[in-house]
Design an enzyme around this catalytic site. Sequence first.
Site, PDB file in Angstrom:
ATOM      1  N   GLN A  39       0.610  -1.473   0.008  1.00 17.45           N
ATOM      2  CA  GLN A  39       0.180  -0.021  -0.096  1.00 17.45           C
ATOM      3  C   GLN A  39       0.806   1.381   0.007  1.00 17.45           C
ATOM      4  OE1 GLN A  39      -3.227   2.247   2.786  1.00 17.45           O
ATOM      5  NE2 GLN A  39      -2.788   0.344   3.210  1.00 17.45           N
ATOM      6  N   ILE A  91      -8.320  -7.098  -0.526  1.00 15.00           N
ATOM      7  CA  ILE A  91      -8.177  -5.941   0.218  1.00 15.00           C
ATOM      8  C   ILE A  91      -9.362  -5.417   0.610  1.00 15.00           C
ATOM      9  CG2 ILE A  91      -7.843  -3.590  -0.409  1.00 15.00           C
ATOM     10  CD1 ILE A  91      -5.723  -4.153  -2.391  1.00 15.00           C
ATOM     11  N   TYR A 154     -20.383  -6.651  11.995  1.00 15.44           N
ATOM     12  CA  TYR A 154     -19.838  -6.602  10.572  1.00 15.44           C
ATOM     13  C   TYR A 154     -20.090  -5.222   9.815  1.00 15.44           C
ATOM     14  CZ  TYR A 154     -17.319  -8.547   6.528  1.00 15.44           C
ATOM     15  OH  TYR A 154     -16.594  -8.645   5.439  1.00 15.44           O
ATOM     16  N   LYS A 161     -19.358  -5.577   1.036  1.00 12.63           N
ATOM     17  CA  LYS A 161     -19.229  -7.038   0.619  1.00 12.63           C
ATOM     18  C   LYS A 161     -20.415  -7.267  -0.559  1.00 12.63           C
ATOM     19  CE  LYS A 161     -15.142  -8.164   2.311  1.00 12.63           C
ATOM     20  NZ  LYS A 161     -14.141  -7.993   1.475  1.00 12.63           N
ATOM     21  N   ILE A 190     -11.558 -16.031   9.673  1.00 13.51           N
ATOM     22  CA  ILE A 190      -9.868 -16.505   9.803  1.00 13.51           C
ATOM     23  C   ILE A 190      -9.159 -15.275  10.656  1.00 13.51           C
ATOM     24  CG2 ILE A 190      -9.327 -15.957   7.491  1.00 13.51           C
ATOM     25  CD1 ILE A 190      -7.520 -18.380   7.732  1.00 13.51           C
ATOM     26  N   ALA A 194      -7.126  -7.492   9.640  1.00 12.18           N
ATOM     27  CA  ALA A 194      -8.490  -6.758   9.247  1.00 12.18           C
ATOM     28  C   ALA A 194      -9.629  -7.439  10.323  1.00 12.18           C
ATOM     29  CB  ALA A 194      -8.673  -7.021   7.832  1.00 12.18           C
TER      30      ALA A 194
HETATM   31  P1  NAP Z   1      -5.281  -8.237   6.200  1.00 12.20           P
HETATM   32  O1  NAP Z   1      -4.093  -9.563   6.431  1.00 12.20           O
HETATM   33  O2  NAP Z   1      -5.415  -7.363   7.113  1.00 12.20           O
HETATM   34  O3  NAP Z   1      -5.536  -8.007   4.936  1.00 12.20           O
HETATM   35  C1  NAP Z   1      -6.029  -6.766   4.318  1.00 12.20           C
HETATM   36  C2  NAP Z   1      -5.242  -6.049   3.149  1.00 12.20           C
HETATM   37  O4  NAP Z   1      -5.911  -4.930   2.788  1.00 12.20           O
HETATM   38  C3  NAP Z   1      -3.890  -5.434   3.740  1.00 12.20           C
HETATM   39  O5  NAP Z   1      -2.873  -5.996   3.161  1.00 12.20           O
HETATM   40  C4  NAP Z   1      -4.082  -3.822   3.919  1.00 12.20           C
HETATM   41  O6  NAP Z   1      -2.683  -3.408   3.418  1.00 12.20           O
HETATM   42  C5  NAP Z   1      -4.912  -3.827   2.487  1.00 12.20           C
HETATM   43  N1  NAP Z   1      -5.460  -2.587   2.174  1.00 12.20           N
HETATM   44  C6  NAP Z   1      -6.110  -1.938   2.909  1.00 12.20           C
HETATM   45  N2  NAP Z   1      -6.441  -0.666   2.605  1.00 12.20           N
HETATM   46  C7  NAP Z   1      -5.606  -0.708   1.440  1.00 12.20           C
HETATM   47  C8  NAP Z   1      -5.384   0.259   0.451  1.00 12.20           C
HETATM   48  N3  NAP Z   1      -5.973   1.918   0.385  1.00 12.20           N
HETATM   49  N4  NAP Z   1      -4.900   0.080  -0.551  1.00 12.20           N
HETATM   50  C9  NAP Z   1      -4.023  -1.280  -0.735  1.00 12.20           C
HETATM   51  N5  NAP Z   1      -4.336  -2.097   0.084  1.00 12.20           N
HETATM   52  C10 NAP Z   1      -4.863  -1.825   1.173  1.00 12.20           C
HETATM   53  O7  NAP Z   1      -6.633  -9.148   6.303  1.00 12.20           O
HETATM   54  P2  NAP Z   1      -7.535 -10.221   5.564  1.00 12.20           P
HETATM   55  O8  NAP Z   1      -8.709 -10.901   6.732  1.00 12.20           O
HETATM   56  O9  NAP Z   1      -6.534 -11.344   5.077  1.00 12.20           O
HETATM   57  O10 NAP Z   1      -8.156  -9.528   4.294  1.00 12.20           O
HETATM   58  C11 NAP Z   1      -8.260  -9.857   3.140  1.00 12.20           C
HETATM   59  C12 NAP Z   1      -9.456  -9.817   2.383  1.00 12.20           C
HETATM   60  O11 NAP Z   1     -10.217 -10.912   2.976  1.00 12.20           O
HETATM   61  C13 NAP Z   1     -10.289  -8.639   2.712  1.00 12.20           C
HETATM   62  O12 NAP Z   1     -10.932  -8.259   1.462  1.00 12.20           O
HETATM   63  C14 NAP Z   1     -11.209  -9.192   3.729  1.00 12.20           C
HETATM   64  O13 NAP Z   1     -12.393  -8.556   3.873  1.00 12.20           O
HETATM   65  C15 NAP Z   1     -11.459 -10.532   3.199  1.00 12.20           C
HETATM   66  N6  NAP Z   1     -12.104 -11.659   4.106  1.00 12.20           N
HETATM   67  C16 NAP Z   1     -11.578 -11.758   5.424  1.00 12.20           C
HETATM   68  C17 NAP Z   1     -12.176 -12.817   6.399  1.00 12.20           C
HETATM   69  C18 NAP Z   1     -11.590 -13.178   7.583  1.00 12.20           C
HETATM   70  O14 NAP Z   1     -12.145 -13.617   8.378  1.00 12.20           O
HETATM   71  N7  NAP Z   1     -10.258 -12.701   7.929  1.00 12.20           N
HETATM   72  C19 NAP Z   1     -13.090 -13.395   5.664  1.00 12.20           C
HETATM   73  C20 NAP Z   1     -13.824 -13.263   4.595  1.00 12.20           C
HETATM   74  C21 NAP Z   1     -13.142 -12.269   3.738  1.00 12.20           C
HETATM   75  P3  NAP Z   1      -2.014  -2.639   4.613  1.00 12.20           P
HETATM   76  O15 NAP Z   1      -1.669  -3.728   5.582  1.00 12.20           O
HETATM   77  O16 NAP Z   1      -1.082  -1.881   3.764  1.00 12.20           O
HETATM   78  O17 NAP Z   1      -2.936  -1.623   5.367  1.00 12.20           O
END
Ligand code: NAP
Length: 256
Positions: A39, A91, A154, A161, A190, A194
Amino acid sequence: MIMQGKRGLVMGVANKFSIAYGIASSLRAQGADLVFTAQSDRFKDKIADIAAEFGEHEVVLCDVSKDDEVPSAFEKIAKDVGTLDFIVHSIAFSDKNELVGKYCNTSRANFLNAMNISCYSFTEVCRHAPNIMPNGGGIVTMTYYGAEKVVPNYNVMALAKSALETSVRYLASDLGEFGIRVNAISAGPIKTLAASGVGEFSKILDFERRRSPLGRNVTQQDIGDTCSFLVSDLSSGITGEIVHVDCGCSTVGVKF
Ligand code: NAP
């Protein structure tokens, strides 16, 4: 090695707990060459260290909230590395103060910012994808069950979403003529950076584990392996789909 000879971009690795890290691990194990985005400069070195684990060194800056950063990143990748066969968008963002309590308290500023980063960015990625994917391929984004049913805390992320899931169908229709397939994985909860921002997240994890037909929560590998399938040629007839990788939770109404 279903990804042998394929090169792709992984957007959204923050650390080793990120879903995108699990996806990158699976893609690499299946033979893919990877490019990563960061980012900002602040995180670039950290992500470069993670990329190096996968034998890759290319980390391109891309803050998806900023105009022109997506096309600039794609231009840089095309120049430095070449064309891509797949893109993973993992993201999302919301002010965590609004991921607790009632949805109706969402501020206009956070509503727009969450939509911009978590949903619109995917539209922008797909708009520019045909330039860097001249041979077609697969694009995958990440969604969650909170788009379909109410999940406490959420809140605004559920709205983002829902819009993202609808975007997947429209974008699949738009990009079909380029041989590009667009799908989403609806991942079970998981623990990531985030996710930790969502109020009472450990209760959600616990509820889903108890409800799951498989009696467990999903792992990074469950999600990563499905993503590898969805960007590989093995899923050549699948586009516009939301694929649940949630150990079956979304199929269960009542469980004693
Ligand atoms: P994560 O490790 O915190 O990843 C989120 C990513 O989004 C980070 O790399 C963050 O970058 C990036 N991001 C945020 N704002 C941004 C911007 N302006 N430009 C570029 N990158 C940006 O969390 P995660 O859970 O793996 O999330 C990944 C995806 O999975 C998300 O879409 C989330 O909603 C989805 N998801 C998560 C879960 C769960 O339970 N964890 C379940 C279903 C779906 P920085 O670290 O640099 O801010």
